[in-house]
Design a protein around this motif. Structure first.
Motif, mmCIF file in Angstrom:
data_model
loop_
_atom_site.group_PDB
_atom_site.id
_atom_site.type_symbol
_atom_site.label_atom_id
_atom_site.label_comp_id
_atom_site.label_asym_id
_atom_site.label_seq_id
_atom_site.Cartn_x
_atom_site.Cartn_y
_atom_site.Cartn_z
ATOM 1 N N LYS A 21 0.805 -1.218 0.000
ATOM 2 C CA LYS A 21 0.000 0.000 0.000
ATOM 3 C C LYS A 21 0.838 1.267 0.000
ATOM 4 C CE LYS A 21 -4.152 -1.747 2.320
ATOM 5 N NZ LYS A 21 -4.989 -1.641 3.534
ATOM 6 N N ASN A 22 2.081 1.181 0.476
ATOM 7 C CA ASN A 22 2.875 2.396 0.610
ATOM 8 C C ASN A 22 3.198 2.989 -0.764
ATOM 9 O OD1 ASN A 22 5.629 3.941 1.080
ATOM 10 N ND2 ASN A 22 4.567 3.777 3.034
ATOM 11 N N GLU A 23 3.127 4.305 -0.841
ATOM 12 C CA GLU A 23 3.356 4.961 -2.136
ATOM 13 C C GLU A 23 4.784 4.752 -2.633
ATOM 14 O OE1 GLU A 23 4.239 9.411 -0.248
ATOM 15 O OE2 GLU A 23 2.325 8.983 -1.242
ATOM 16 N N ALA A 24 5.740 4.528 -1.728
ATOM 17 C CA ALA A 24 7.122 4.276 -2.145
ATOM 18 C C ALA A 24 7.222 2.980 -2.943
ATOM 19 C CB ALA A 24 8.047 4.222 -0.927
ATOM 20 N N TYR A 25 6.370 2.004 -2.613
ATOM 21 C CA TYR A 25 6.391 0.730 -3.324
ATOM 22 C C TYR A 25 6.012 0.929 -4.787
ATOM 23 C CZ TYR A 25 5.518 -4.213 -4.350
ATOM 24 O OH TYR A 25 5.553 -5.474 -4.898
ATOM 25 N N ALA A 26 4.986 1.721 -5.011
ATOM 26 C CA ALA A 26 4.543 1.986 -6.382
ATOM 27 C C ALA A 26 5.622 2.705 -7.181
ATOM 28 C CB ALA A 26 3.262 2.820 -6.362
ATOM 29 N N ALA A 27 6.483 3.456 -6.474
ATOM 30 C CA ALA A 27 7.564 4.182 -7.134
ATOM 31 C C ALA A 27 8.806 3.315 -7.305
ATOM 32 C CB ALA A 27 7.910 5.429 -6.331
ATOM 33 N N GLY A 28 8.738 2.061 -6.851
ATOM 34 C CA GLY A 28 9.861 1.150 -7.011
ATOM 35 C C GLY A 28 10.843 1.140 -5.859
ATOM 36 N N ASP A 29 10.546 1.896 -4.795
ATOM 37 C CA ASP A 29 11.435 1.977 -3.636
ATOM 38 C C ASP A 29 10.978 0.969 -2.572
ATOM 39 O OD1 ASP A 29 13.070 2.606 -1.525
ATOM 40 O OD2 ASP A 29 12.648 4.755 -1.547
ATOM 41 N N ILE A 30 11.417 -0.276 -2.747
ATOM 42 C CA ILE A 30 10.981 -1.342 -1.843
ATOM 43 C C ILE A 30 11.521 -1.121 -0.437
ATOM 44 C CG2 ILE A 30 11.134 -3.820 -1.378
ATOM 45 C CD1 ILE A 30 11.208 -4.268 -4.389
ATOM 46 N N GLY A 31 12.763 -0.661 -0.320
ATOM 47 C CA GLY A 31 13.371 -0.462 0.989
ATOM 48 C C GLY A 31 12.580 0.496 1.861
ATOM 49 N N THR A 32 12.200 1.637 1.293
ATOM 50 C CA THR A 32 11.419 2.615 2.051
ATOM 51 C C THR A 32 10.043 2.075 2.402
ATOM 52 O OG1 THR A 32 12.576 4.495 1.073
ATOM 53 C CG2 THR A 32 10.385 4.921 1.974
ATOM 54 N N SER A 33 9.402 1.380 1.474
ATOM 55 C CA SER A 33 8.053 0.874 1.741
ATOM 56 C C SER A 33 8.060 -0.169 2.850
ATOM 57 C CB SER A 33 7.429 0.295 0.460
ATOM 58 O OG SER A 33 8.149 -0.831 0.004
ATOM 59 N N VAL A 34 9.065 -1.027 2.891
ATOM 60 C CA VAL A 34 9.090 -2.049 3.942
ATOM 61 C C VAL A 34 9.469 -1.422 5.282
ATOM 62 C CG1 VAL A 34 11.490 -2.833 3.641
ATOM 63 C CG2 VAL A 34 9.785 -4.422 4.470
ATOM 64 N N GLN A 35 10.344 -0.424 5.277
ATOM 65 C CA GLN A 35 10.682 0.258 6.526
ATOM 66 C C GLN A 35 9.454 0.923 7.136
ATOM 67 O OE1 GLN A 35 13.125 3.872 6.323
ATOM 68 N NE2 GLN A 35 14.326 3.083 8.048
ATOM 69 N N LYS A 36 8.679 1.595 6.304
ATOM 70 C CA LYS A 36 7.470 2.253 6.793
ATOM 71 C C LYS A 36 6.440 1.225 7.265
ATOM 72 C CE LYS A 36 7.928 6.545 4.145
ATOM 73 N NZ LYS A 36 8.020 7.401 5.342
ATOM 74 N N ALA A 37 6.415 0.059 6.632
ATOM 75 C CA ALA A 37 5.469 -0.982 7.035
ATOM 76 C C ALA A 37 5.785 -1.505 8.435
ATOM 77 C CB ALA A 37 5.489 -2.126 6.019
ATOM 78 N N PHE A 38 7.065 -1.594 8.781
ATOM 79 C CA PHE A 38 7.441 -2.033 10.133
ATOM 80 C C PHE A 38 6.889 -1.057 11.175
ATOM 81 C CE2 PHE A 38 10.921 -5.385 10.348
ATOM 82 C CZ PHE A 38 10.673 -5.896 9.085
ATOM 83 N N PHE A 39 7.122 0.236 10.964
ATOM 84 C CA PHE A 39 6.609 1.233 11.899
ATOM 85 C C PHE A 39 5.079 1.252 11.905
ATOM 86 C CE2 PHE A 39 10.809 3.452 11.211
ATOM 87 C CZ PHE A 39 11.264 3.281 12.516
#
Length: 364
Positions: A78-96
């Motif tokens: 769901k994180n917008e970073a994932y749609a932009a191809g930034d998997i690292g940021t999206s998974v970090q935000k998912a942890f929080f």
């Protein structure tokens, strides 16, 4: 200590699956523990080009591990970073985000569904408490709607869970870890740790714990928790003057990104019930040996669990819950010009297992 059964529960939950780029097998076993507090997630087709695997080792109850297994991968998507191809940021935000979602009436209700113990006298669910203060509101627009109710000021669960997840997209492998579950990759038979065990005595963890007002006693945070990072454990995250990543215990994951190459054979995600009994290299060697005669990956994992299971509870090692996911890479293909670089260790953090052992002896 009342945490062990008189005989171990050796029945296993196992699963196999595959798609165009990976094969996987997994298994979990309760063992000698009185309850099963591990959980896992395996989605080889998280989307059309991405696979997701995760192991979650609960402590103080199973509800946080089960919550992560149910929701963490969804939040990555769901994180917008994932749609932009930034998997690292999206998974970090998912942890929080896991900690945020477990607060309030909605969080309490979801955890209540996942738990199975309610004290008839106190009304408390396994691992849960009521907070005397209202929790901070979440202004982020999300489908996780605020709910009014008797537990609107619930500050989150006092139980917690490790989280170690691996996301594969094309030739990129992203590993995110908080706690002492571990991801290891086998490259030409050599074990490389793609995560670091977050123990309180590690210098970077100790510095944060002390700055946030905590202390370390007998290798445990505030004399109680033998992990420095975890999802949940909200009693260690109450300093309103500090961001989430600087609390005594934080859900902030280490993120490690690796470019896969032809030398990469498989990776393992496992909770510390495995790592208490085998080093990373010993496990890689054992898996290699088993793969020479066994093609069903879950069967290989089951043999690992049986090998690690202690004959009695006298020593402690081999008595924990055990969960492991084995993922084989089918066809990692890299451009010719970059393959030479990939024969080195996967990243600076992914040191050979023999160079990353300093914290293991502190896990017991």
């Amino acid at each position: 200590m009342g945490i062990y059964l008189s005989t171990p529960k050796t029945d296993k939950f196992s699963e196999d699956g595959e798609n165009g780029w990976v094969r996987y097998g997994l298994s979990s076993m309760q063992g000698w523990r009185a309850t099963m507090e591990d959980a896992h997630a395996a989605y080889p087709d998280l989307d059309a080009s991405t696979s997701f695997f995760g192991v979650y080792d609960g402590h103080g109850g199973k509800v946080v591990a089960k919550f992560c297994a149910k929701y963490l991968h969804r939040q990555v998507l769901k994180n917008e970073a994932y749609a932009a191809g930034d998997i690292g940021t999206s998974v970090q935000k998912a942890f929080f985000r896991m900690d945020e979602m477990m607060r309030g009436q909605r969080g309490w209700r979801e955890l209540a569904v996942l738990g199975d113990k309610i004290n008839k006298f106190t009304g408390m669910i396994e691992g849960l408490i009521w907070s005397p203060r209202s929790s901070e509101g979440n202004d982020q627009a999300d489908d996780w709607a605020f709910e009014e109710g008797p537990h609107s000021d619930f500050s989150g669960p006092t139980s917690g869970s490790t989280a170690c997840v691996a996301i594969i997209r094309n030739n990129q492998l992203v590993v995110a870890n908080a706690g002492d579950s571990r991801c290891v990759i086998s490259r030409k038979g050599q074990a490389y740790n793609l995560s670091r065990d977050h123990k309180p005595d590690l210098e970077i963890e100790k510095e944060r714990i002390l700055k946030a007002g905590g202390f370390i006693h007998a290798g445990r945070v505030n004399g109680s928790l033998n992990l420095a990072r975890a999802i949940g454990d909200m009693e260690f995250k109450q300093n309103k003057f500090l961001p989430a990543e600087k609390q005594i215990v934080t859900a902030s994951p280490d993120i490690n990104t690796v470019e896969l190459c032809d030398d990469d054979e498989f990776m393992v995600l496992a909770c510390d019930g495995i790592w208490d009994c085998m080093t990373s290299q010993q496990l890689v060697d054992f898996v290699h040996e088993q793969l020479s005669s066994e093609s069903k990956l879950s069967m290989v994992v089951e043999r690992v669990l049986d090998k690690c299971l202690a004959p009695s509870t006298a020593g402690g090692e081999g008595c924990d819950n055990m969960t492991m996911i084995l993922v084989q890479f089918k066809k990692p293909v890299l451009p010719v010009e970059s393959t030479d670089k990939q024969h080195e260790s996967p990243t600076t953090e992914a040191a050979p297992e023999t160079d990353a052992k300093s914290g293991e002896s502190e896990s017991n």
